[in-house]
Every structure is written in structure tokens, then in C-alpha cells.
Design a protein around this motif. Structure first.
Motif, PDB file in Angstrom:
ATOM      1  N   PHE A 130      10.506  10.612   0.167  1.00  0.00           N
ATOM      2  CA  PHE A 130       9.836   9.982   0.026  1.00  0.00           C
ATOM      3  C   PHE A 130       9.709   8.906  -1.190  1.00  0.00           C
ATOM      4  O   PHE A 130       9.138   7.876  -1.294  1.00  0.00           O
ATOM      5  N   LYS A 131      10.476   9.569  -2.204  1.00  0.00           N
ATOM      6  CA  LYS A 131      10.599   8.410  -3.296  1.00  0.00           C
ATOM      7  C   LYS A 131      11.307   7.275  -2.808  1.00  0.00           C
ATOM      8  O   LYS A 131      11.085   6.127  -3.545  1.00  0.00           O
ATOM      9  N   ALA A 181       0.859  -1.220  -0.138  1.00  0.00           N
ATOM     10  CA  ALA A 181       0.167   0.038   0.134  1.00  0.00           C
ATOM     11  C   ALA A 181       0.865   1.202  -0.012  1.00  0.00           C
ATOM     12  O   ALA A 181       0.620   2.291  -0.653  1.00  0.00           O
ATOM     13  N   ILE A 182       1.972   1.363   0.821  1.00  0.00           N
ATOM     14  CA  ILE A 182       2.830   2.551   0.921  1.00  0.00           C
ATOM     15  C   ILE A 182       3.509   2.655  -0.501  1.00  0.00           C
ATOM     16  O   ILE A 182       3.701   3.894  -0.932  1.00  0.00           O
ATOM     17  N   PRO A 192      19.641   3.183  -3.817  1.00  0.00           N
ATOM     18  CA  PRO A 192      18.841   4.212  -3.403  1.00  0.00           C
ATOM     19  C   PRO A 192      19.078   5.080  -2.427  1.00  0.00           C
ATOM     20  O   PRO A 192      18.834   6.421  -2.585  1.00  0.00           O
ATOM     21  N   VAL A 193      19.306   4.436  -1.309  1.00  0.00           N
ATOM     22  CA  VAL A 193      19.425   5.251  -0.012  1.00  0.00           C
ATOM     23  C   VAL A 193      20.353   6.079  -0.111  1.00  0.00           C
ATOM     24  O   VAL A 193      20.239   7.262   0.521  1.00  0.00           O
ATOM     25  N   LEU A 231      10.036   3.385  -2.967  1.00  0.00           N
ATOM     26  CA  LEU A 231      10.935   2.370  -3.588  1.00  0.00           C
ATOM     27  C   LEU A 231      11.467   1.187  -2.687  1.00  0.00           C
ATOM     28  O   LEU A 231      11.281  -0.132  -2.991  1.00  0.00           O
ATOM     29  N   ILE A 232      11.850   1.297  -1.493  1.00  0.00           N
ATOM     30  CA  ILE A 232      12.252   0.439  -0.722  1.00  0.00           C
ATOM     31  C   ILE A 232      11.162  -0.258  -0.228  1.00  0.00           C
ATOM     32  O   ILE A 232      11.287  -1.463   0.253  1.00  0.00           O
TER      33      ILE A 232
END
Length: 495
Positions: free
Chosen positions: A215-216, A194-195, A258-259, A220-221
Motif C-alpha cells: 500500500f505504501k 485521491a489515491i 520503490p517497487v 507513492l507510485i
């Protein structure tokens, strides 16, 4: 095999039909704007936040509405003959999943100049040709596209989140620890799904760029870890253990890409790499679903497979803008729906099986304990805990001395005593004669059985011997417990 082939065909058919509906343009009366000052359709990866400008010219077409099927970027403005006529988004807006309808006023009778400025933090572009049509056709097209590419995901967010809460609740109601844990893991998968689906939602409120990037990354994570929890849930559900625990470290390290992207350009590059690396996790999902014969998840799993094949072909080989709308979000939504349907169906079966235990077929008429008919269900059930084999001491002598009626009375008194002092979830079985069994899920079953033994001695003056083992298959549990029971009987006789 038939189920696999059937679901494979249905998934492929659904994928193709949805792809045609989402990527197609079925407006009959239209004028396609296919001549621009730079390449269209296209999606540009930006080195830094900037604005891309698209300019085209058109003559009088008798159409009064501009339709922009899709925008890549965060903010765009439309100019007609030098005058701004429309704008949407913010510098940290999320506008890519929407179709836009722009009324055209004060058109020139001969030549009109249309300009679209698109601001993007890390990418921008017009991935599909804008076109002109009448207002009614434009609004119909917009409503249809926005339902498929935006509203469906809002519905899926609600379904996934509510389904996650339901999964947690069902897990709480279940007494079997391993099955309860699998429901909790499915719940985590659904909530994280859902997130992740929030990234498909149009947002125009303003963040600073750092918050937007955070937030992006979060969305993704969430996708990555939802996949991990999904595999863990499948294996806990079917195998009662998480056999591929090394995937925890794999997903963790993939998520670091990505982090630790500290600007949008690096985020775009590193997230593409991490997405490709997550294909390994997808392979494990496919393997688990097929190997564990999770037939209710075949369709959604195959749909996701087709979605990723489409992405790989698009970027590596075909890159056709006629079929460029990715359907991974649909795959995720279908998977969430499939999971909650499977869990609720399985939960209903468990409840039905539990209720069936009270049926007279499984109840011994003399003692009101469960009878041997229950054994056929034990090996195929999710029963966990300890198996306690009980044999009443000196019962044969009592039966021979006082008669069968007295013996039956003793058996009834003993059974009533046990039933009154165990929990509803514990299983008490009369195996035959004066031989009984208990299945209890306790940390210290020996203390519990000793307490029952003392009650039996004090209340009805009857002792018993027992053997306790971890419950697995009935026959194996019985064999091991029987040995311990007779060891105890031998010790008691020698006292």
C-alpha cells in the motif's frame, strides 16, 4: 507577467501562513517537555522494525493533560510512573498525521516519570516536543491541528475523486476528440491524486507487513503517475498532442526504485532517491504551466514549488524542526481543486459557445445554415474533423434562366436536405451565393458526402462538386479544398 507575479506572491504568502499555523504551538499555558533520554525532536531511520523508547521526568506542574503534536511510527504507548495510560495504532498503523491528547491521572506531587514507546517498521521518533497543558486547551489545539494535518486531506480525497469522475463525464460529453482526451487525462490525474492522498489518512486496522508495504508503494507510485498524467493533460489540452512522451519511460523507471524495495529500510532509502528524481517532472510541470499560460493553475503550481524547495532545504541544509511539517499534500490538494475549477469553467464556456451558434447572428436567414460570421470563431475553437467545400453545379445558369426567386428556392431546398441528413455536431455553413461548407468529424467523410450528393441528385435534381481536406485553419483549409473542388468540376465538364 503581472498574473505570474501576483500568483507567486499569493502562493508564497499562503505557504508561509499555513506553515506557521501547522508548525506553530499557540497554546499559552503549557509546560514543554524538552529534556529526554535521547534526541528530541528527531526522526530515526531504522535498520529493521524496532521500538524506540523516550523517557523524561517532570515535577508537579498543575497541568493534567499530555499533548503529543506528532508521532513518527506505527504504534505507540505512553507510561506514567510505570503504568500504561495510553496506546494507539497497530504494527502496520498509519498514525503520523494526527495530534494526540493523553489525560494524566494519579500524578505524583513531586516527580513523575513519563515514558513513550514508539514502534516503527522503518522509522520512528518524536519530531516535535510534547507538552503539558490543561484539558480544554489541549482539545482545542488537537482539533485545530487535526483539521489542518488530517481532516483537510480527507476532504481533499473526496474532492479529487469526485472531480475526477466529473472530468471523465465532461470528457464524454465533448465531441472534440483531442479535448475529450485531455479531460480524460485530467480525470486520471485527479483519481490518482485521491489515491495518493490516502497516505495522509490515519489508519489503525491491521495488515501484515507485506500488504502494508504494498500500500505504501501504491500511494507513492500514484503520486508519480498523477504528475505524468497532469503533464499529458496540459499538453493535450493546449497543444492537442503529448509532446514529452519520453517522460512516460522516465516515470516508469523512477517508479521501479520503490517497487523493487523488498523491505522497509530499502523502501525508505529508495523512495527518497526516487522523490528527488521526480523533481525533473516537477520542472516540466512548471515549464508547461508557464509556457502554455495556464493562469488558473499558477497559484497551485507555485505552492508545490515552494513545498519542494522547503523539503530540499530541510534535508540538505537547514533541518529545522521548528518548520518541519511538509506541505506537499496541500499543494497536491490545491492543484486538484484548481484543475476541476478550470475544467468546469472551460466546459461552461464551450457550452455557451455552442448555444451561441443558434443565435441569429450566425444563421443565414434564407437557408438556415450558419453564415460567414461563424468563421471568426473557427480558428479559435476546438473544432476538429474534415472541411468539405461545396459548390452547386450549373446554379448560375439556373438562376439566370428561371430568376432569383427560383434560385433562392433551390438554395433553400438544398440546405434543408443537407441539414436534415447531418448530425447536430456537424457544421453546415453558407459561404455566399451557391458556395457552402461542411465540417464533419467522421472516419470516412468522402462516403458521407457522396451519400448527400446522391440524395441531392435524386430528390431535387441538383448535383454539386466538392473538395475534402483535414480541417486546420479556415483560410488554409479553404484554399486546399477549393483546388480539389475545381479539379472535380473540370473532370465533370470533360465527361
Amino acid at each position: 507577467m503581472k498574473k505570474i507575479v501576483k500568483n507567486l506572491i499569493i502562493a508564497l504568502f499562503t505557504f508561509v501562513v499555513l506553515g506557521i499555523l501547522i508548525n506553530g504551538n499557540f497554546v499559552k499555558d503549557k509546560y514543554v517537555l524538552n529534556s529526554w533520554n535521547q534526541k528530541v525532536p528527531d526522526q530515526i531511520l531504522l535498520d529493521e522494525p524496532s521500538t524506540c523508547v523516550y523517557v523524561t521526568e517532570f515535577n508537579d506542574t498543575s497541568f493534567d493533560t499530555l499533548v503529543i503534536p506528532k508521532i513518527i511510527g506505527n504504534l505507540f504507548k505512553v507510561y506514567l510512573n510505570g503504568e500504561e495510560i495510553y496506546s494507539y495504532g497497530t504494527k502496520t498503523g498509519n498514525i503520523w498525521s494526527y495530534t494526540y491528547v493523553v489525560p494524566l491521572k494519579n500524578l505524583n506531587s513531586k516527580k513523575n516519570i513519563l515514558k513513550i514507546e514508539i514502534f516503527g517498521l522503518y522509522d520512528a521518533g518524536l519530531p516535535r516536543f510534547p507538552f503539558l497543558t490543561d484539558r480544554i486547551s489541549a482539545l482545542r489545539y488537537q482539533s485545530f491541528q487535526n483539521f489542518l494535518r488530517h481532516d483537510f486531506y480527507i476532504i481533499s480525497i473526496g474532492i479529487s475523486f469526485v472531480a475526477g469522475i466529473i472530468s471523465f463525464f465532461l470528457g464524454y460529453l465533448l465531441k472534440a476528440k483531442q479535448i475529450s482526451q485531455s479531460y480524460d487525462l485530467f480525470g486520471l490525474f485527479l483519481v490518482l491524486t485521491a489515491i495518493a492522498l490516502f497516505d495522509y489518512q490515519v489508519r489503525t486496522f491491521h495488515f501484515n507487513e507485506i500488504t502494508f508495504l504494498i500500500f505504501k508503494k501504491l500511494f507513492l507510485i500514484s503520486t508519480y503517475f498523477s504528475s505524468l498524467f497532469y503533464i499529458a493533460a496540459l499538453e493535450k489540452y493546449k497543444l492537442k498532442r503529448f509532446r514529452t512522451k519520453w517522460l512516460i519511460w522516465y516515470v516508469f523507471f523512477v517508479s521501479l526504485l520503490p517497487v523493487f524495495s523488498f523491505d522497509f529500510n530499502n523502501y525508505a532509502k529508495f523512495s527518497t532517491v526516487s522523490n528527488m528524481l521526480m523533481l525533473i517532472v516537477l520542472l516540466f510541470v512548471i515549464y508547461d504551466v508557464l509556457h502554455l499560460k495556464m493562469s488558473k493553475l499558477y497559484f497551485s503550481t507555485f505552492f508545490i514549488v515552494f513545498s519542494y524547495i522547503h523539503i530540499i532545504l530541510y534535508f540538505l541544509y537547514v533541518r529545522s524542526y521548528h518548520f518541519q511539517e511538509f506541505l506537499t499534500g496541500y499543494g497536491t490538494a490545491f492543484l486538484s481543486i484548481s484543475v476541476i475549477l478550470m475544467l468546469t469553467d472551460e466546459f461552461e464556456k464551450m457550452v455557451a459557445e455552442t448555444n451561441e451558434l443558434s443565435n441569429s447572428r450566425y444563421i443565414d436567414p434564407l437557408t438556415k445554415a450558419c453564415n460567414r460570421n461563424i468563421l471568426e470563431k473557427l480558428d479559435n475553437s476546438n473544432v476538429e474533423g474534415f472541411f468539405v467545400l461545396i459548390d452547386l453545379d450549373n446554379f448560375k445558369e439556373l438562376n439566370d434562366r428561371f430568376g432569383h426567386e427560383k434560385g433562392d428556392e433551390i438554395l433553400k431546398k438544398f440546405s434543408n436536405l443537407i441539414i436534415e441528413n447531418i448530425r447536430k455536431e456537424d457544421l453546415f455553413i453558407r459561404l455566399g451565393g451557391d458556395e457552402f461548407a461542411l465540417i464533419v468529424n467522421l472516419d470516412d467523410p468522402k462516403s458521407f458526402v457522396e451519400r448527400l450528393r446522391k440524395l441531392s441528385i435524386n430528390v431535387i435534381n441538383l448535383d454539386f462538386s466538392y473538395g475534402i481536406v483535414k480541417f486546420s485553419k479556415f483560410s488554409e483549409s479553404y484554399r486546399l479544398a477549393d483546388k480539389l473542388l475545381y479539379d472535380m468540376k473540370s473532370r465533370n465538364k470533360n465527361k
